[in-house]
Design a protein around this motif. Structure first.
Motif, PDB file in Angstrom:
ATOM      1  N   VAL A 330       0.833  -1.204   0.000  1.00 21.72           N
ATOM      2  CA  VAL A 330       0.000   0.000   0.000  1.00 21.72           C
ATOM      3  C   VAL A 330       0.868   1.255   0.000  1.00 21.72           C
ATOM      4  O   VAL A 330       0.512   2.276  -0.596  1.00 21.72           O
ATOM      5  N   LEU A 398      -9.294  -1.662 -12.142  1.00 19.80           N
ATOM      6  CA  LEU A 398      -9.448  -0.529 -11.226  1.00 19.80           C
ATOM      7  C   LEU A 398      -8.757   0.707 -11.784  1.00 19.80           C
ATOM      8  O   LEU A 398      -9.287   1.820 -11.710  1.00 19.80           O
ATOM      9  N   TYR A 411      -3.099   3.867  -7.585  1.00 14.48           N
ATOM     10  CA  TYR A 411      -4.334   3.826  -6.799  1.00 14.48           C
ATOM     11  C   TYR A 411      -5.064   2.493  -6.975  1.00 14.48           C
ATOM     12  O   TYR A 411      -5.646   1.954  -6.020  1.00 14.48           O
ATOM     13  N   GLY A 412      -5.052   1.958  -8.192  1.00  9.90           N
ATOM     14  CA  GLY A 412      -5.665   0.651  -8.418  1.00  9.90           C
ATOM     15  C   GLY A 412      -4.965  -0.442  -7.626  1.00  9.90           C
ATOM     16  O   GLY A 412      -5.620  -1.318  -7.042  1.00  9.90           O
ATOM     17  N   THR A 415      -5.815  -0.064  -3.835  1.00  6.95           N
ATOM     18  CA  THR A 415      -7.195  -0.484  -3.541  1.00  6.95           C
ATOM     19  C   THR A 415      -7.305  -1.996  -3.480  1.00  6.95           C
ATOM     20  O   THR A 415      -7.891  -2.567  -2.548  1.00  6.95           O
ATOM     21  N   VAL A 419      -8.149  -4.376   0.191  1.00  4.17           N
ATOM     22  CA  VAL A 419      -9.291  -5.298   0.281  1.00  4.17           C
ATOM     23  C   VAL A 419      -8.812  -6.745   0.406  1.00  4.17           C
ATOM     24  O   VAL A 419      -9.219  -7.485   1.316  1.00  4.17           O
TER      25      VAL A 419
END
Length: 442
Positions: A330, A398, A411-412, A415, A419
């Protein structure tokens, strides 16, 4: 409470010292397995030149990086497991190595998305034998107390292969771009990315000969009179120990999705966000892949053997390593400097492979030898079809559908990681609880 599966009988399957022959076997398997990952992963470094040459979107590149390979890899897993439980595993690996090398060359001659998709499918189809055959060989060659270390060594192959794909691929791409192969037959008429694929594929043929330096180990007998079984018996065994297998497959599949989804796009991410060329990315990232995963896996293997000797769960380490890896993934796209991006990538690489060794060791603990080939095939089916097939694809979707600009890919990736990583951690905790109860009953 799940019913404990039958354990290896020490009277029927006495511990075998893991001497020089065992290390040679492990080394040869490791070398061939490593080269399979060079063929598999070198495409990640070629994303930008292939996109420019063939005019492809991130979504189409996601199909080439993940789904085209993983779908056909997974479809062949089940018949591969059947063959592995019945025939010479060394010979099956050799046949697969010849075919996947040839199919990598086919990828090099591709001039359209469809042709490249077909070549990648062929690589996946032929590489399906290497992992279940390797798992089965190590289970028979190594006594239970040393398996975590042996599987940790084997787990270095994907990272060593990925490292060499980046280093070798970057060097070959730079050489081809400078016209070093312009006077060579065949290669002189090819684009630089095509030269890389053709050379990498051709280099795999002589490595196949290494397999003839080792002997096929005798198969362990866990159940007296047991013979290679069909998938019906494997399914019955899984149902009898359902929660263990369901949670184990879920944990490793989610971890594979996280690992493959991030690894497939890291070279492109570094190029887009920081303006680095593919050869530059290949040199730095290749060295990181070459150094850090082996250190992490060596240390993790010793820690897991230490935990096993004291009756502790392997997942004590596996869950911690997966959380650290999640945080690092991340952090990669949000790093404020290129140096901090490399630090986050290095942390990710040091811990991301732990799930492979943890999962393989647990699988060997709960699966009888005569079911190991087919059980491993089912185990890898989920990891590859969902993990490797969907991981890169989800990141690309994404990126294309929900984000815009130069940071869309990052960002994809973040994300997907949040999750999937949280789900994997929760499943890991549940698996640890089930395994501890299983052990207390046994």
């Amino acid at each position: 409470m799940v019913r404990p599966p039958k354990q290896e009988s020490q009277t029927q399957s006495p511990s075998r010292p893991f001497g020089m022959a065992g290390w040679v076997l492990l080394a040869v398997i490791g070398v061939v397995y490593t080269w399979s990952f060079i063929d598999r992963q070198v495409l990640t470094l070629l994303v930008q030149p292939i996109k420019a040459d063939l005019g492809l979107s991130d979504t189409r590149m996601g199909l080439l990086l993940g789904f085209s390979f993983a779908l056909f890899y997974s479809l062949m897993n089940l018949p591969a497991g059947y063959l592995i439980d019945r025939y010479n595993r060394r010979g099956l690996i050799a046949i697969g190595a010849v075919v996947w090398s040839a199919m990598t060359i086919v990828c090099g001659f591709a001039r359209s998305f469809g042709q490249l998709f077909a070549g990648r499918a062929g690589v996946g189809f032929s590489e399906s034998v290497i992992a279940p055959a390797s798992f089965s060989l190590i289970r028979d060659a190594v006594e239970p107390s040393r398996r975590a270390s042996a599987y940790s060594v084997l787990a270095m192959a994907p990272y060593a292969g990925s490292a060499l794909a980046l280093l070798l691929g970057g060097a070959l791409l730079a050489a081809a771009s400078d016209g070093r192969f312009s006077a060579w037959p065949v290669l002189g008429a090819m684009k630089p990315w095509q030269c890389v694929l053709i050379i990498v594929g051709a280099a795999g043929f002589p490595l196949t000969l290494l397999l003839f330096l080792v002997k096929e180990p005798a198969r362990r007998v866990d159940v007296q009179g047991a013979k290679p079984a069909g998938y019906g018996q494997v399914w019955s065994h899984m149902k009898a120990n359902g929660w263990i297998y369901f949670l184990l497959l879920s944990f490793t599949t989610l971890q594979a999705m996280l690992t493959f989804g991030s690894s497939a796009w890291l070279p492109a991410l570094a190029s887009r966000q920081w303006g680095l060329s593919p050869p530059q990315v290949g040199r730095v990232m290749g060295l990181a892949y070459l150094i850090l995963p082996p250190i992490g896996l060596f240390a993790g293997g010793f820690v897991m053997d230490w935990l096993t000797a004291r009756g502790r769960s392997l997942l004590d380490y596996g869950i911690l390593a997966s959380v650290i890896s999640l945080i690092a993934i991340v952090a990669i796209p949000f790093a404020p400097t290129v140096e901090l991006m490399w630090v986050a990538i290095c942390v990710k690489l040091a811990f991301a492979g732990s799930f492979y060794a943890v999962g393989a060791t647990i699988l060997a603990q709960v699966t009888p030898s005569h079911l190991m080939g087919k059980q491993t095939a089912l185990y890898l089916l989920a990891q590859n079809l969902i993990g490797q097939g969907m991981g890169p694809m989800v990141v690309a979707l994404l990126s294309d559908r929900f984000f815009e600009g130069g940071h869309a890919l990052g960002y994809g990736l973040a994300t997907m990681a949040v999750v999937v990583g949280i789900l994997a951690t929760l499943v890991g905790v549940a698996l640890r609880s089930v395994l501890m109860r299983w052990r207390s009953v046994d």
